[in-house]
Structures are given as C-alpha cells and as structure tokens.
Design a protein around this motif. Structure first.
Motif, short mmCIF file in Angstrom:
data_model
loop_
_atom_site.label_atom_id
_atom_site.label_comp_id
_atom_site.label_asym_id
_atom_site.label_seq_id
_atom_site.Cartn_x
_atom_site.Cartn_y
_atom_site.Cartn_z
N CYS A 1 -70.42 -19.50 -22.96
CA CYS A 1 -71.02 -20.76 -23.74
C CYS A 1 -70.05 -21.27 -25.57
O CYS A 1 -70.52 -20.78 -25.70
CB CYS A 1 -71.84 -21.30 -23.86
SG CYS A 1 -72.49 -22.75 -24.41
N SER B 1 -70.55 -23.55 -27.17
CA SER B 1 -71.43 -23.96 -28.41
C SER B 1 -72.37 -23.16 -28.58
O SER B 1 -73.13 -23.10 -29.36
CB SER B 1 -71.25 -25.29 -27.96
OG SER B 1 -71.59 -25.29 -27.59
N CYS C 1 -74.54 -28.96 -26.65
CA CYS C 1 -73.48 -29.16 -25.71
C CYS C 1 -72.14 -29.85 -25.57
O CYS C 1 -72.57 -30.95 -26.09
CB CYS C 1 -74.07 -28.68 -24.07
SG CYS C 1 -72.98 -29.78 -22.41
N VAL C 2 -71.38 -29.84 -25.31
CA VAL C 2 -70.13 -30.54 -25.36
C VAL C 2 -69.51 -30.36 -23.83
O VAL C 2 -68.69 -31.22 -24.07
CB VAL C 2 -69.23 -29.19 -26.18
CG1 VAL C 2 -69.50 -29.03 -27.74
CG2 VAL C 2 -68.14 -27.92 -25.54
N CYS D 1 -68.90 -28.79 -21.71
CA CYS D 1 -67.00 -27.87 -21.06
C CYS D 1 -66.86 -27.39 -19.73
O CYS D 1 -65.90 -27.42 -19.08
CB CYS D 1 -67.26 -26.64 -22.38
SG CYS D 1 -67.98 -25.29 -20.81
N MET D 2 -68.35 -27.69 -18.56
CA MET D 2 -67.94 -27.05 -17.75
C MET D 2 -68.33 -26.01 -17.46
O MET D 2 -68.40 -25.42 -15.98
CB MET D 2 -67.40 -27.86 -16.61
CG MET D 2 -66.86 -29.74 -16.73
SD MET D 2 -68.31 -29.82 -16.02
CE MET D 2 -67.97 -29.72 -14.57
N CYS E 1 -70.26 -23.46 -17.56
CA CYS E 1 -71.70 -22.70 -16.92
C CYS E 1 -72.45 -23.53 -15.08
O CYS E 1 -72.57 -22.80 -14.46
CB CYS E 1 -72.58 -22.95 -17.93
SG CYS E 1 -73.63 -24.90 -17.87
S1 SF4 Z 1 -71.43 -26.68 -20.55
FE1 SF4 Z 1 -72.30 -25.22 -20.25
S2 SF4 Z 1 -71.36 -23.57 -21.22
FE2 SF4 Z 1 -69.68 -25.28 -22.17
S3 SF4 Z 1 -70.90 -26.51 -23.75
FE3 SF4 Z 1 -72.49 -27.49 -22.58
S4 SF4 Z 1 -74.19 -25.54 -21.97
FE4 SF4 Z 1 -71.99 -24.98 -22.33
#
Ligand code: SF4
Ligand code: HEM
Ligand code: HEM
Ligand code: SF4
Length: 472
Positions: A319, A321, A338-339, A341-342, A344
């Motif tokens: 992850c 962040s 959370c950014v 980012c997809m 997870c």
């Molecule tokens: S989408 Fe998931 S992996 Fe991506 S930053 Fe958010 S929690 Fe972390």
C-alpha cells in the motif's frame, strides 16, 4: 440539459440491409485461398504470414481474393485496392520509405473533419490506391456492437471502399481504410441514413471521446463512463464536427484509477472515477483470501507459482500510503490516508470495493511530445460528482475551452498553454482555487510572482524616498 435523442436509435436488421449474399461473401474455396498470389511479388510481406499471431497479410490476401471474384456491379471502388496496397507496402519495406503524398484535404459537406485524405505518390504504378482516404466512424461507447451493425457496415464498406478497416483507431473510432473522394458523400449518407451512425473527429476540434468498459462489465467503475462519454459526445457534436479550436482536444473517461482507456496519458481532459468515503471491506472474504480459498488478483498471476497468498507481503506492505493493517484477522484501512490507488482492491476484488460516494477527478493537459515535450495530465479537480445531466462537468469543460480558445496559440495543445501561462494563472482564469492536491511537491525555486495588490505599498516606489534613508 442532457442530450435527449429525438427518437430511439434504429435497430438494424442485417437481413434487410445486406448487399451481399452469403455465397458472395465466401466466394472462394480454401484451396483458392492457399494458392492465391497477389498481382505483385511481395516476398517480404509473405514472411509476415508465418508465426502464431494473426497475420494482417493473410487477412488482406483473403480480402483481395474475395474482391477479385466479386462481379463488376458488386463493387463501386477499385477492385484491386487491397492488392495495390500490398504492392506499395512491399515497396516501402524495400526502400524503408513511405509512398503516401503529403497531406490531403477531403471531407463531407457540413463538417470540417472526420476524413483523412491521402494519395499514393506512385499513382501510375498503383492506380487503385491513387486515392486512399480514411473515414473515422464514431464508435459506440466501449465498443459494444451487434453483429447486425457490423455486418451492415462491412457490406457497405466492401461496396464503397477497400474492405479494409482498423478496429479501432487509437482515439476510439472505427476506421474505414481506403476509399475515393466520390464515395465520401454516399458513404456519409449511408452511415447517417441507414446505419444511424455519425463520423468521428479529426483536425483542430474535439476528437471522438472514448471510455473504458465501465459499469457495463466492471465492478470498479465509480461512475457510468459510457453514459458520460455518450452525453458529452452528443452535447458537443458541433465542436467535434466543425473545428473551432487552436488545436485538437480529446476527452477520455476512465471509471477508476486503473485507467483502462489511458485517459491520463491520451486526453487533454481526463475523467477518472474515484470515491471519497471508505473502501468497503467484506471481512469474511478477506479471511477466504488469507486462507487461500480465493485466488488473489482474480487469478491474473496463475501462470507462475508465486507461493501462497501473503496478505502482509502482497497487499499491506505494498500500500503506497501504508494505511492498512491486520488486527487479528480483521483488515483495517485508515481511509483518510488512502490515496485510492486501487492496489488492494485489484488484489482482493471479492473482499474490497470502492466506496459508495463516488465521482470523478478531472485532470488536464496530457499530450504527446511535439512541441515542448510529452505530458501526462495534471490534477485540476480532485473530486466532482458525475451524474446526469452533468451540468457541473459541462460548465467546467466550457470554462477551460473559453480560455484555451481565446489564449491558445495556433497549434498549441492545452497542456502547452498551461505551461506557458503557468498553472497559477491557468487555475485562476478557469476559476479554481489553488489546492495542495494540485501539486506533487511545492516549487523549489524562489522565482515567485506576486500580484501588486497583494504586496503592501505596491510597485510604485520613489528612489528619492529610498535615498532619504540610504545614502549613495
Ligand atoms: S487503495 Fe488500498 S492500497 Fe491503495 S492507498 Fe488505498 S488502502 Fe492503500
Ligand atoms: C555582498 C553580498 C551578496 C552578494 C554578492 C549576493 C549575491 C546574490 C546573487 C548573485 C543573487 C542572484 C541574483 C540573480 O539570480 O539574478 C542573489 C540573490 C538573492 N540574494 Fe543576495 N547577495 C548578497 C547579499 C545578500 C543579503 C545580505 C541578502 C539578504 C539580506 C541577500 C538576499 C538575496 C535574496 C533574497 C536573493 C534572491 C532574489 C531573487 O531570487 O529574486 N543577498 N544574491
Ligand atoms: C547593493 C549591491 C547590489 C545590488 C543592488 C545588486 C543587484 C543585482 C540585480 C538587480 C541583479 C539582477 C537580478 C536579476 O537578474 O533579476 C544582480 C545580478 C547579479 N549580481 Fe548583483 N547586486 C549587488 C551587488 C553585487 C555584488 C557585490 C556582486 C558580486 C560580488 C554581485 C553579483 C551579481 C551577479 C553575479 C549577478 C548575476 C547573477 C545571474 O545572472 O544569475 N552583485 N545583482
Ligand atoms: S478503468 Fe477502472 S472501471 Fe474502467 S474498466 Fe478499467 S478497472 Fe474497470
């Protein structure tokens, strides 16, 4: 107001519209195809029939053979177009040079774009491709077709064009490759009146918008990419068909940050789906992933043994962040960090889903290298709702256009205008307040412009006043 079609789109019935019988479409035997010889010697192209990938040379030969066997009244353009194309291509392979003349300006009345004219520079040698214009046909959103539509357009194109196509052009259009100037209006008429389909964009205008498959078949889609793509395509038909811009302009619509239509790299205005609430977690499914009952990434890495799924190693530690953790067997996400980012969600699609307060981010300015270097798009609007009739989005589009149409130099892409006038000036003009999300990092140089009204005393200073305190 949303675009409202004045009537339902026609339902095509190929059996009523077809030009050719089945026998005419398959008017050759496998034997004939095997022994087919192009009217030119094409040894280099013949090499490209080898190997496992579908060969464009084999396909072209098949088409050439069918055209050889169609009768004169079954074909309105040049029967030999495919063979002449192969002949000229072979010559280009020999010489390492193109044999198309520079440019070409053709089209249909009422429109200023959509057709890319081109002429062979060896017209005497390859007369059937002396004119070989390309027509861009606006594809349906996400390229879903019925066979009735495709068979009808194929028959029309066999009849009035070369029979060769590109499915699809990089911008998205269904591309009809190769016809003569006289056929352009008839083809346009048939596209409009029979196929209920318009041509796409070319030139200094809004090009054909394109979208990812979105809600049609993807659980990640944060808005209806197809609906927005269709809406803006229709709403801005004028801008698409009649060039009014300093240069080209492209819209692309990605349903989530995975970017399946690559909007961030290939569109001046990139719409990317996102959410602003919490990732939805199904803890039972998380356990099933940990236990190995569900394969990670929906099986995308099955081709190789990567060992047992390790949620710590493959999700939590990756992850960007570092906002995930396991508490016992419960997966916890600090969504404020959370950014989106997809990663997870991509890894455990059965356990994790985007939130429900969804919308779009809008990014601006992507372009290829010419003139001043390649750009990906820059974040302008971190979050906006994307719901019909999309007035908020149209308002933003028009603000950007208004500025670029006025200030853009001839053949200056939006991304270059943004660089030239600077981002602070650009966002001010289109009415956006500066936000930290707009930059990856603050500037490192101190060449900072201030507005006079923001500086106490302004710019008008008297040297004598200064001298009264500081001796020469
Ligand atoms: S989408 Fe998931 S992996 Fe991506 S930053 Fe958010 S929690 Fe972390
Ligand atoms: C004799 C002593 C000094 C010398 C030789 C000197 C030299 C320079 C030079 C060459 C520059 C760059 C100018 C440019 O890029 O065009 C500069 C910039 C600057 N100097 Fe000095 N400096 C001196 C003293 C000072 C002092 C005492 C201060 C502060 C009290 C100061 C503050 C600055 C600042 C803020 C800039 C940046 C200005 C800008 O970027 O517009 N300097 N200095
Ligand atoms: C009171 C004294 C000084 C003043 C008011 C002053 C002012 C300036 C100004 C206005 C510039 C142009 C900045 C720009 O291009 O925007 C400049 C550039 C420069 N100054 Fe000075 N300066 C002073 C003293 C000095 C001294 C003492 C030195 C060297 C010992 C120096 C070296 C330079 C150099 C090398 C540049 C050019 C920097 C560059 O072009 O990058 N200056 N100075
Ligand atoms: S961009 Fe996202 S929503 Fe669109 S198809 Fe790709 S993964 Fe699905």
């Amino acid at each position: 107001m949303a675009f409202e079609p004045v009537r339902e789109m026609k339902k095509l019935n190929y059996e009523e519209l077809r030009i050719y019988s089945d026998a005419e479409l398959k008017n050759y035997t496998e034997e004939e195809l095997k022994s087919f010889k192009c009217k030119y010697e094409i040894p280099k192209l013949d090499e490209l029939e080898k190997g496992p990938w579908p060969s464009f040379v084999s396909d072209a030969k098949q088409e050439a053979l069918r055209r050889r066997k169609l009768s004169d009244d079954q074909i309105l353009t040049h029967r030999d177009a495919v063979e002449d194309l192969l002949g000229q291509l072979e010559l280009s392979f020999d010489e390492g040079e193109t044999h198309w003349k520079h440019g070409g300006i053709v089209g249909v009345f009422g429109y200023g774009g959509g057709v890319i004219g081109r002429y062979s520079d060896l017209a005497e040698k390859y007369p059937s491709i002396a004119m070989f214009h390309t027509i861009r046909v606006n594809q349906p959103a996400s390229k879903f077709y019925s066979t009735d539509f495709l068979k009808t357009i194929c028959d029309m194109w066999e009849y009035r064009g070369s029979g060769l196509m590109n499915l699809h052009g990089s911008t998205g259009d269904l591309v009809l490759l190769g016809t003569t100037t006289e056929q352009l209006e008839p083809i346009f008429y048939e596209l409009g009146h029979v196929l209920d389909t318009d041509i796409g964009g070319s030139g200094s205008n809004l090009r054909t918008p394109a979208c990812c498959i979105g809600k049609a078949r993807c659980e990640y889609a944060c808005y209806d990419t197809q609906a927005l793509c269709y809406e803006l395509t229709n709403y801005y038909q004028d801008e698409l068909h009649r060039p009014a811009f300093p240069y080209k302009f492209k819209f692309k619509f990605d349903g989530c940050p995975n970017g399946c239509v690559a909007s961030i790299a290939r569109s001046d205005m990139s719409f990317i789906g996102t959410w602003r609430d919490d990732i939805r977690i199904d803890q039972d499914a998380v356990k099933a992933y940990i236990a190995g009952d569900i394969v990670p990434n929906a099986g995308a890495h099955k081709g190789r043994d990567w060992g047992k799924f390790d949620i710590q190693k493959e999700v939590i530690d990756l992850c960007p962040s570092k906002c995930m953790s396991l508490e016992g067997d419960q997966l916890v996400i600090d969504n404020s960090e959370c950014v989106r980012c997809m990663h997870c969600i991509n890894t455990m699609p059965k356990a994790l889903k985007p939130g429900v307060d969804t919308g779009i981010s809008i990014l601006l300015g992507a372009k290829a290298p010419i003139l001043d270097g390649a750009q990906m798009a820059t974040l302008m609007i971190p979050f906006m709702k994307a719901e019909a009739p999309y007035d908020n989005i149209k308002e933003f589009v028009e603000k950007v256009w208004e500025f670029w149409m006025e200030e853009g130099k001839n053949r200056e892409r939006l991304g270059e205008l943004m660089q030239r006038v600077t981002l602070p000036k650009f966002i001010e003009t289109i009415g956006l307040p500066p936000a930290p999300q707009m930059v990856k990092a603050p500037r490192s140089n101190p060449y900072i412009f201030w507005k006079e009204e923001d500086v106490k005393g302004g710019w008008n200073r008297d040297i004598n006043d200064y001298r009264s305190r500081h001796k020469r």
